[in-house]
Design an enzyme around this catalytic site. Structure first.
Site, short mmCIF file in Angstrom:
data_model
loop_
_atom_site.label_atom_id
_atom_site.label_comp_id
_atom_site.label_asym_id
_atom_site.label_seq_id
_atom_site.Cartn_x
_atom_site.Cartn_y
_atom_site.Cartn_z
N VAL A 65 49.59 -7.18 63.69
CA VAL A 65 50.18 -7.67 64.94
C VAL A 65 49.47 -8.94 65.39
CG1 VAL A 65 50.58 -7.10 67.37
CG2 VAL A 65 50.67 -5.30 65.66
N CYS A 66 50.25 -9.90 65.91
CA CYS A 66 49.70 -11.05 66.61
C CYS A 66 50.65 -11.40 67.76
CB CYS A 66 49.48 -12.24 65.67
SG CYS A 66 51.01 -13.02 65.11
N ARG A 67 50.58 -12.59 68.28
CA ARG A 67 51.43 -12.94 69.42
C ARG A 67 52.90 -13.03 69.03
NH1 ARG A 67 53.75 -17.09 72.36
NH2 ARG A 67 53.41 -18.59 70.70
N MET A 94 53.67 -9.53 69.59
CA MET A 94 53.52 -9.00 70.95
C MET A 94 54.59 -9.56 71.88
SD MET A 94 51.19 -6.73 70.91
CE MET A 94 50.77 -6.46 72.63
#
Length: 103
Positions: A65-67, A94
């Site tokens: 997961v990242c932005r 996210m």
């Protein structure tokens, strides 16, 4: 195009609700993580992934997961290139996550 499968936020929420045995790894930077993370997620900034690989079990299932999904896709590809077969990327990162956050 990447060969890494993606999981959408609804599918990931279902896995969390069902206590599916997967590990979420958030590769965002410290200041981003301070804004909240998905429950149970481990924080390993993208730049630390190469040194963290030795502490991860290649037989486990991981969701990166990242932005927005781009950095986590890079991390996913790195893991796959190092023998990790069960890696998925959170589609949209996210920015797409509407579920619970922990701080």
């Amino acid at each position: 195009m990447s060969s890494i499968p993606e999981i959408n936020p609804d599918e990931l929420q279902k896995c969390l609700d069902e206590n599916t045995n997967l590990t979420i790894i958030d590769v965002r930077e410290d200041e981003e993580v301070a804004q909240g993370v998905i429950p149970t997620a481990k924080h390993i900034p993208l730049g630390n992934i190469p040194e963290a690989v030795s502490n991860l079990d290649p037989d486990k299932e991981y969701v990166m997961v990242c932005r927005s999904g781009r950095r986590s896709m890079n991390a996913s590809e790195y893991l796959k290139g190092n023998g990790f077969e069960h890696v998925k990327n959170l589609e949209g990162g996210m920015l797409s996550w509407n579920g619970e956050l922990v701080f």
